[in-house]
Write a protein that holds these residues in place. Sequence first.
Motif, PDB file in Angstrom:
ATOM      1  N   GLY B 228       0.729  -1.290   0.011  1.00 32.41           N
ATOM      2  CA  GLY B 228       0.074   0.132  -0.246  1.00 32.41           C
ATOM      3  C   GLY B 228       0.834   1.317  -0.138  1.00 32.41           C
ATOM      4  O   GLY B 228       0.479   2.198  -0.695  1.00 32.41           O
ATOM      5  N   LEU B 229       2.007   1.189   0.643  1.00 30.20           N
ATOM      6  CA  LEU B 229       2.824   2.385   0.755  1.00 30.20           C
ATOM      7  C   LEU B 229       3.499   2.634  -0.688  1.00 30.20           C
ATOM      8  O   LEU B 229       3.630   3.800  -0.948  1.00 30.20           O
ATOM      9  N   ALA B 232       1.127   4.340  -3.056  1.00 30.01           N
ATOM     10  CA  ALA B 232       0.803   5.638  -2.559  1.00 30.01           C
ATOM     11  C   ALA B 232       2.022   6.463  -3.307  1.00 30.01           C
ATOM     12  O   ALA B 232       1.868   7.433  -3.630  1.00 30.01           O
ATOM     13  N   HIS B 318       0.791   8.009   4.589  1.00 31.77           N
ATOM     14  CA  HIS B 318       0.363   6.750   4.691  1.00 31.77           C
ATOM     15  C   HIS B 318       0.555   6.141   6.067  1.00 31.77           C
ATOM     16  O   HIS B 318       1.881   6.737   6.726  1.00 31.77           O
TER      17      HIS B 318
END
Lengths: 374, 362
Positions: B228-229, B232, B318
């Motif tokens: 997910g990071l 982003a 994040h």
Amino acid sequence: MKYIDEFQDPDLARRLLDDIHSTVTRPWALMEVCGGQTHTIIRHGIDQLLPDQVELIHGPGCPVCVTPLEVIDKALEIASRPGVIFCSFGDMLRVPGTGRDLFQVRSAGGDVRVVYSPLDALRIAQQNPDREVVFFGIGFETTAPPNAMTVYQARKLGIPNFSLLVSHVRVPPAIEAIMQSPTCRVQGFLAAGHVCSVMGVGEYPELAERFRVPIVVTGFEPLDILEGVRRTVAQLERGEHTVDNAYPRAVRPEGNPAARAMLEDVFEVTDRAWRGIGVIPDSGWRLSPKYREYDAEHRFSVDGIQTREPAACRSGEVLQGLLKPHECEAFGTLCTPRTPLGATMVSSEGACAAYYLYRRLDLTPAPREATPVV
Amino acid sequence: MSETIGTTELRTPVLDPAAWTCPAPLRDQPRIVMGHGGGGALSAELVQHVFAPAFGGDVLAQLGDAAALSLGGVRMAFSTDSFVVRPLFFPGGSIGDLAVNGTVNDLAMSGARAAYLSCGFILEEGVEMETVARVAEAFGAAARTAGVEVATGDTKVVEAGHGDGIFINTAGIGLIPAGVDLRPQRVVPGDVVLVSGAIGVHGVAIMSVREGLEFGVEIESDCAALGGLVDAMLAVTPDLHVLRDPTRGGLAAALNEIAAASGTGVVIRERDVPVPPAVANACAVLGLDPMYVANEGKLVAFVPREHADAVLDAMRAHPLGTESRIIGEAVDAHPGMVVARTGLGGTRVVDLPIGEQLPRIC
């Protein structure tokens, strides 16, 4: 960061450096005795920030480096035997003996264990009554008391399957040997703070007076080192040679009486060989007669070991401050942490390792002979 | 010829390579030592001189954490990793979490979101069923959190004494988005170096429980899935140059690998590298350098200078990157080498570790 950041503060460091710069009027050669201090100096680039007139000479105070090859070979021999659990602090495992190290003994089936305290080794002995447990007792006055305590406890608790392979050394005789050398050029000492926290400073005034050399008890953080240098240089500039404690947060003049009593009970002073240097009289400890049964050298027959030092290794001169690591012909070529010729290149406190790890950017091996300056 | 120091006779040093035998033949070792698995120079040598020549192949020659493949016109990442951590459960995670996140993160470092995982359990005879079940549950939960499906698996049991409770191997595949090309060869002088948060946490957490050491405060592993990071970050620009999760060998090994593969120098500012006080104190006690201590939920990124601030903002927004920092840059000078500016104003080389760090004697 409590207890660490305070002693690495750049503003305070700058003030100490300014003071040193404004005090120095001529060249001085100071020896930091302890390998831990050497690493702080090189890791933080302190030597780059000092005036050119202040030269730091790296001393013999790396316990791993000065452990004789013969003792390491004895350790390798004992650790290889079936039925033995050989316990050591981690940084001894990679130190080269003749042809192999403790890691290789382990990979060949030896039971070699890293412990964080010698008392852990004693616990292993209690848990394994059918095995012989040996602890590798090396180091200066700093590590000797807990190792002595382990033997004391083994006797008190009646643990028969524990023994100590002893190679403990003492700092003051080493300072004396260095000052007596005709090639010595040390004019002031940064004494090892941790050693003095045990032994106090009582052994130093006679040395300072006899050799007319200032001895400043110094800690291990960057600001400790700078303060030690500042006080030593100030004494030299004033023509003084006294013992000064620049590490009072850890060192009391009398040291640690309980630790000293333990040392006196368990050990007795003896001549000791220093790797790369040779035998220095009264420079070490061995187990006293009443604890002789806990001496691994007595318990295991390990006489007749044939040692083989690499001829190219000049660790001894580095340890005596006669040679900077990068002035050795083998530095960074034949000798690297991957392929160490001597313990000074492999120990976490070794001067050669410090130069190789941190200083390769601005150093090139400079083949030349050691130039004695009296 | 000899000279004396005190009562001591010195050997006359003679340089004679013909007579020289290396006293510690870490090269050409006859047996595997622990350092071969430490993520440093010994590990690299084992791969380069034993495995890569034996296996061959252009894809393997990339030697990245994940292989970037093209299959049927689709670009994908493929990676495998094995987990032998002891103890099986530690503050902040377990071998189950690690086995998922390790492979998911290897894929994420090539820009791919992991899609499918394989799972190989090697169990030691005698390990308690409850332990296996707890690890399996942790494995499943971590997979769900990472958004990856366990597609295939295998179980083997070895005799008592031939394992360490549970070993796990995972492999994973995921798609690499169009326009994303993450590899160290893309790093150029001027690139900015970022880290996504505090370093050294996982390694110290494991040490604290493995060795029974207490450091005043409990340190929890940072074990986490970084997909997910990375998403982003890629949303800001697909033009990130390289990502690396600094696991074994720590930040120092990751930076050295990138410097060596890219041929650029790297400069970091030591005081900007985030080290939590508890980690710094533990390392000070043990004589370890936090830069060499393993992480499991952090990444290091080399980003074009013009995108650095925006990428940093996205990372900080994040949950896994709130403590992200710029710690240095790629430079023309000293190609292939990592250098730190010390807090006092000096400089030092940050070397590739040889094997594993060893706690010092005093």
